[in-house]
Enzyme design. Structure first.
Site, mmCIF file in Angstrom:
data_model
loop_
_atom_site.group_PDB
_atom_site.id
_atom_site.type_symbol
_atom_site.label_atom_id
_atom_site.label_comp_id
_atom_site.label_asym_id
_atom_site.label_seq_id
_atom_site.Cartn_x
_atom_site.Cartn_y
_atom_site.Cartn_z
ATOM 1 N N HIS A 102 0.819 -1.208 0.000
ATOM 2 C CA HIS A 102 0.000 0.000 0.000
ATOM 3 C C HIS A 102 0.855 1.261 0.000
ATOM 4 C CE1 HIS A 102 -2.606 3.000 2.325
ATOM 5 N NE2 HIS A 102 -3.115 2.960 1.115
ATOM 6 N N HIS A 121 -1.116 1.620 8.047
ATOM 7 C CA HIS A 121 -2.553 1.686 7.797
ATOM 8 C C HIS A 121 -3.248 0.372 8.126
ATOM 9 C CE1 HIS A 121 -0.938 4.980 5.217
ATOM 10 N NE2 HIS A 121 -1.887 5.614 5.869
#
Length: 172
Positions: A102, A121
């Site tokens: 990501h 995250h």
């Protein structure tokens, strides 16, 4: 007379259409060949790199490795049971990039549930399911290294099945 002219116009349009269709087919073939060539050029054939020996591994304890180069951190794991993409005599040896796909955060390994976890995250990846993403913001699975184990127990990485974070190309 009027009818003959309509037939002539029809023939001209027919011939023009046939010419356009032929030109379109030829252009499609050329573009297809160029796309195929570009795909082949975009692939990076990484050389086989020795990562470790089977004797160096302890079940469910990650061993730090780098592949395909020193700027690409990863881990090698012996999971203790045959898994997807597993290598070695028991089919239980896997290796993954530890850069979150990501945003590139360094992943940590949780031995209790055998997942890689991102502190950025909170994406999670299942080590027993080929690095499949199971939670979080990531939109692709964790890159898994293609492994080969020789008769002496030497473990070699020979490719990567997903794009490593920050790279434009690496899929074999």
């Amino acid at each position: 007379m009027k009818c003959n002219r309509l037939v002539d116009a029809g023939r001209r349009q027919f011939l023009r259409g046939g010419l356009m269709a032929t030109a379109g087919a030829a252009a499609t073939a050329v573009v297809g060949q160029q796309a195929k060539a570009q795909t082949a050029l975009a692939r990076v054939d990484y050389p086989a790199n020795r990562l470790a020996n089977v004797a160096d591994l302890t079940e469910n304890e990650p061993l730090d490795v780098s592949y395909p180069d020193p700027d690409s951190p990863g881990v090698l794991l012996k999971l203790g049971g045959a898994v997807e993409g597993g290598a070695g005599p028991d089919g239980d040896i896997v290796a993954f990039s530890v850069l979150c796909p990501h945003k590139g955060w360094m992943l940590g390994y949780n031995g209790e549930d055998r997942t890689f976890n991102c502190p950025g995250h909170f994406s999670r990846f299942d080590a027993e399911a080929g690095g499949q993403q199971i939670w979080g913001h990531a939109t692709q699975n964790l890159p898994q290294f293609v492994l080969r184990v020789d008769d002496d127990g030497e473990i070699y990485a020979e490719g990567v099945d997903e794009l490593i974070y920050g790279r434009l190309s690496n899929v074999l």
